[in-house]
Design an enzyme around this catalytic site. Structure first.
Site, mmCIF file in Angstrom:
data_model
loop_
_atom_site.group_PDB
_atom_site.id
_atom_site.type_symbol
_atom_site.label_atom_id
_atom_site.label_comp_id
_atom_site.label_asym_id
_atom_site.label_seq_id
_atom_site.Cartn_x
_atom_site.Cartn_y
_atom_site.Cartn_z
ATOM 1 N N SER A 188 -10.650 -0.631 3.480
ATOM 2 C CA SER A 188 -9.834 -0.796 4.694
ATOM 3 C C SER A 188 -9.323 0.564 5.146
ATOM 4 O O SER A 188 -8.684 1.272 4.367
ATOM 5 C CB SER A 188 -8.624 -1.689 4.417
ATOM 6 O OG SER A 188 -9.067 -2.929 3.956
ATOM 7 N N ARG A 191 0.836 -1.218 0.000
ATOM 8 C CA ARG A 191 0.000 0.000 0.000
ATOM 9 C C ARG A 191 0.870 1.268 0.000
ATOM 10 O O ARG A 191 0.540 2.272 0.631
ATOM 11 C CB ARG A 191 -0.948 0.033 1.212
ATOM 12 C CG ARG A 191 -1.905 -1.125 1.284
ATOM 13 C CD ARG A 191 -2.909 -1.158 0.125
ATOM 14 N NE ARG A 191 -3.883 -2.200 0.334
ATOM 15 C CZ ARG A 191 -3.718 -3.462 -0.099
ATOM 16 N NH1 ARG A 191 -2.646 -3.815 -0.785
ATOM 17 N NH2 ARG A 191 -4.649 -4.369 0.133
ATOM 18 N N GLU A 231 -4.529 3.755 6.258
ATOM 19 C CA GLU A 231 -4.279 3.548 4.821
ATOM 20 C C GLU A 231 -4.902 4.698 4.025
ATOM 21 O O GLU A 231 -4.376 5.140 3.006
ATOM 22 C CB GLU A 231 -4.913 2.209 4.394
ATOM 23 C CG GLU A 231 -4.762 1.910 2.921
ATOM 24 C CD GLU A 231 -5.461 0.613 2.513
ATOM 25 O OE1 GLU A 231 -5.331 -0.411 3.203
ATOM 26 O OE2 GLU A 231 -6.159 0.652 1.481
HETATM 27 C C1 LIG Z 1 -15.441 -0.579 -0.801
HETATM 28 C C2 LIG Z 1 -13.984 -0.302 -1.043
HETATM 29 C C3 LIG Z 1 -13.105 -1.353 -1.229
HETATM 30 C C4 LIG Z 1 -11.737 -1.112 -1.476
HETATM 31 N N1 LIG Z 1 -10.914 -2.182 -1.659
HETATM 32 C C5 LIG Z 1 -9.599 -1.981 -1.904
HETATM 33 C C6 LIG Z 1 -8.719 -3.094 -2.118
HETATM 34 O O1 LIG Z 1 -9.143 -4.250 -2.128
HETATM 35 N N2 LIG Z 1 -7.413 -2.837 -2.331
HETATM 36 C C7 LIG Z 1 -6.911 -1.569 -2.365
HETATM 37 O O2 LIG Z 1 -5.699 -1.429 -2.563
HETATM 38 N N3 LIG Z 1 -7.720 -0.497 -2.173
HETATM 39 C C8 LIG Z 1 -9.043 -0.664 -1.946
HETATM 40 N N4 LIG Z 1 -9.864 0.407 -1.749
HETATM 41 C C9 LIG Z 1 -9.302 1.771 -1.736
HETATM 42 C C10 LIG Z 1 -9.421 2.513 -3.090
HETATM 43 O O3 LIG Z 1 -10.418 1.944 -3.884
HETATM 44 C C11 LIG Z 1 -8.107 2.497 -3.877
HETATM 45 O O4 LIG Z 1 -7.062 3.046 -3.112
HETATM 46 C C12 LIG Z 1 -8.217 3.292 -5.185
HETATM 47 O O5 LIG Z 1 -7.042 3.107 -5.955
HETATM 48 C C13 LIG Z 1 -8.439 4.789 -4.967
HETATM 49 O O6 LIG Z 1 -8.718 5.349 -6.238
HETATM 50 P P1 LIG Z 1 -9.463 6.735 -6.384
HETATM 51 O O7 LIG Z 1 -9.445 7.071 -7.838
HETATM 52 O O8 LIG Z 1 -10.789 6.676 -5.744
HETATM 53 O O9 LIG Z 1 -8.479 7.686 -5.595
HETATM 54 P P2 LIG Z 1 -8.865 9.000 -4.737
HETATM 55 O O10 LIG Z 1 -9.517 8.576 -3.481
HETATM 56 O O11 LIG Z 1 -9.578 9.978 -5.581
HETATM 57 O O12 LIG Z 1 -7.410 9.535 -4.416
HETATM 58 C C14 LIG Z 1 -6.549 8.839 -3.541
HETATM 59 C C15 LIG Z 1 -5.213 9.608 -3.441
HETATM 60 O O13 LIG Z 1 -4.544 9.568 -4.695
HETATM 61 C C16 LIG Z 1 -4.349 10.878 -5.229
HETATM 62 N N5 LIG Z 1 -4.595 10.784 -6.675
HETATM 63 C C17 LIG Z 1 -5.702 10.283 -7.286
HETATM 64 N N6 LIG Z 1 -5.536 10.285 -8.619
HETATM 65 C C18 LIG Z 1 -4.304 10.804 -8.861
HETATM 66 C C19 LIG Z 1 -3.557 11.075 -10.048
HETATM 67 N N7 LIG Z 1 -4.041 10.825 -11.277
HETATM 68 N N8 LIG Z 1 -2.325 11.634 -9.928
HETATM 69 C C20 LIG Z 1 -1.822 11.907 -8.694
HETATM 70 N N9 LIG Z 1 -2.473 11.680 -7.550
HETATM 71 C C21 LIG Z 1 -3.708 11.131 -7.623
HETATM 72 C C22 LIG Z 1 -5.375 11.761 -4.502
HETATM 73 O O14 LIG Z 1 -4.959 13.119 -4.452
HETATM 74 C C23 LIG Z 1 -5.409 11.094 -3.127
HETATM 75 O O15 LIG Z 1 -4.311 11.512 -2.353
HETATM 76 C C24 LIG Z 1 -11.243 0.214 -1.518
HETATM 77 C C25 LIG Z 1 -12.146 1.291 -1.345
HETATM 78 C C26 LIG Z 1 -13.495 1.030 -1.120
HETATM 79 C C27 LIG Z 1 -14.434 2.190 -0.966
#
Ligand SMILES: Cc1cc2nc3c(=O)[nH]c(=O)nc-3n(C[C@H](O)[C@H](O)[C@H](O)COP(=O)(O)OP(=O)(O)OC[C@H]3O[C@@H](n4cnc5c(N)ncnc54)[C@H](O)[C@@H]3O)c2cc1C
Length: 338
Positions: A238, A164, A334
């Protein structure tokens, strides 16, 4: 491109926190990113890149500009005897991208089906599930430097992926906008069913011949039955990482708490199941106002309605304090706290 003011972010974060952005714009091309980053009006103004908002917690409104990444496009850039090289723009929805790969028989991402969010955020924390992390199929990414607008290419080792973790959460935090990610996907699948739940689900599905399609379906079934759907109950998956402790520390914990759950790591340390520590500290299913710990998944903090980001944060701090007091183990969040 339109810049809006005092824009509500409630629908744009999976916790459903009622926060707003001083400025907000949806960005559809790298040129638009360059245009807004070089606009004098936003010089010195904090910037937040937003994907699906599924890994962040707003503890206050954002006093800067939120740039919602909407870069789209998926392209097969090359192939050789063993691999397809598939490039996806950062604003592609992760699960839709995984489905595209599965439809085309590009193997490697099937265990990562149904993770919320966008492609651009996937390298941020090296997303992982069911024994696979993106680093296993990652080839390279392109990113735009927020200050000098130069375009950089990062290969697998440049990203310093860990559990992570990546360089973008540490040394290079808030310095780059990831614009695309290229994956190296196998023509000869190497099925990973090491997680018992997958084997069991495949059996229930009556699958006798493995395929990436079957594994993806099994993972989707398991995830849908286990994890709260953010469109029904606000959450960010998580909330904590599984903490790593030394072997000695693990042995002494095991002597006092024989049922403690831990997995041995290659470096000799042991990764503890944070969910077990939280559950055994009595937090599973507890609520404080609308902030709560999910009743089936102790690792998942939830917003049962109108919890504020600070209420969720305070709950996480109480859990961390209790786990530290009872087990002498530091939990780490996380989720990105904004
Ligand atoms: C129900 C649920 C289940 C999940 N299961 C998992 C799992 O199994 N495994 C896992 O690893 N994660 C899991 N996650 C967490 C999440 O889905 C991941 O971390 C995902 O990659 C976040 O993507 P996002 O586009 O929503 O990022 P955001 O929440 O929009 O951003 C997260 C961070 O990344 C930065 N960011 C986003 N896009 C960019 C970009 N293009 N360039 C630079 N910085 C950027 C943002 O500024 C922020 O700091 C889960 C979440 C939920 C709600």
């Amino acid at each position: 491109m339109i810049v809006q003011e005092n824009y509500s972010l409630k629908q744009l974060n999976t916790f459903g926190i009622n926060a707003s952005a001083k400025f907000f714009a949806t960005i559809s091309s790298t040129d638009e990113f360059k245009e807004i980053l070089s606009d004098q009006l936003f010089n010195g103004v904090s910037k937040l890149i937003l994907g699906g908002g599924s890994n962040l917690l707003f503890t206050k409104s954002f006093d800067g500009i939120v740039l919602k990444n909407n870069l789209k496009g998926i392209e097969l850039t090359k192939e050789d005897e063993d691999y397809y090289y598939v490039k996806a723009a950062a604003g592609e929805v992760w699960h839709e991208f995984v489905m595209h790969c599965i439809k085309n028989n590009y193997a490697g991402l099937e265990n990562l089906s149904l993770i919320p969010g966008c492609v651009g955020a996937s390298p941020m924390q090296n997303i992982g599930a069911y024994g696979v992390e993106i680093k296993d199929s990652f080839f390279e990414l392109e990113a735009l430097h927020i200050q000098d607008l130069s375009i950089h290419t990062f290969n697998n080792s440049d990203c310093k992926f860990g559990y992570r973790e990546s360089v973008f959460k540490r040394e290079l935090k808030n310095q780059f906008i990831i614009s695309s990610v290229t994956f190296k996907l196998s023509k000869k699948p190497n099925f990973n069913t090491s997680y018992g739940a997958i084997e069991k689900e495949l059996e229930t599905m009556g699958i006798s011949e493995l395929s990436i399609q079957a594994i993806s379906k099994a993972v989707c079934n398991i995830r849908s039955s286990k994890l709260p759907n953010p469109s029904e109950i606000g959450n960010a998956g998580s909330f904590f990482k599984n903490p790593e402790v030394s072997r000695n520390k693990y042995e002494s914990l095991k002597a006092s708490f024989p049922t403690i759950v831990g997995y041995e790591l290659e470096n000799g340390n042991v990764k503890l199941a944070a969910g077990w520590l939280i559950e055994q500290s009595g937090w599973k299913g507890k609520t404080i106002g609308d902030a709560g710990v999910h009743k089936l998944q102790a690792l998942v903090l939830v917003n049962y309605g109108n919890a504020s980001g600070n209420e969720i944060y305070d709950l996480s701090q109480k859990i961390m304090d209790d786990v530290k007091e009872k087990y002498g183990v530091e939990l780490e969040r996380e989720v990105n706290i904004i």
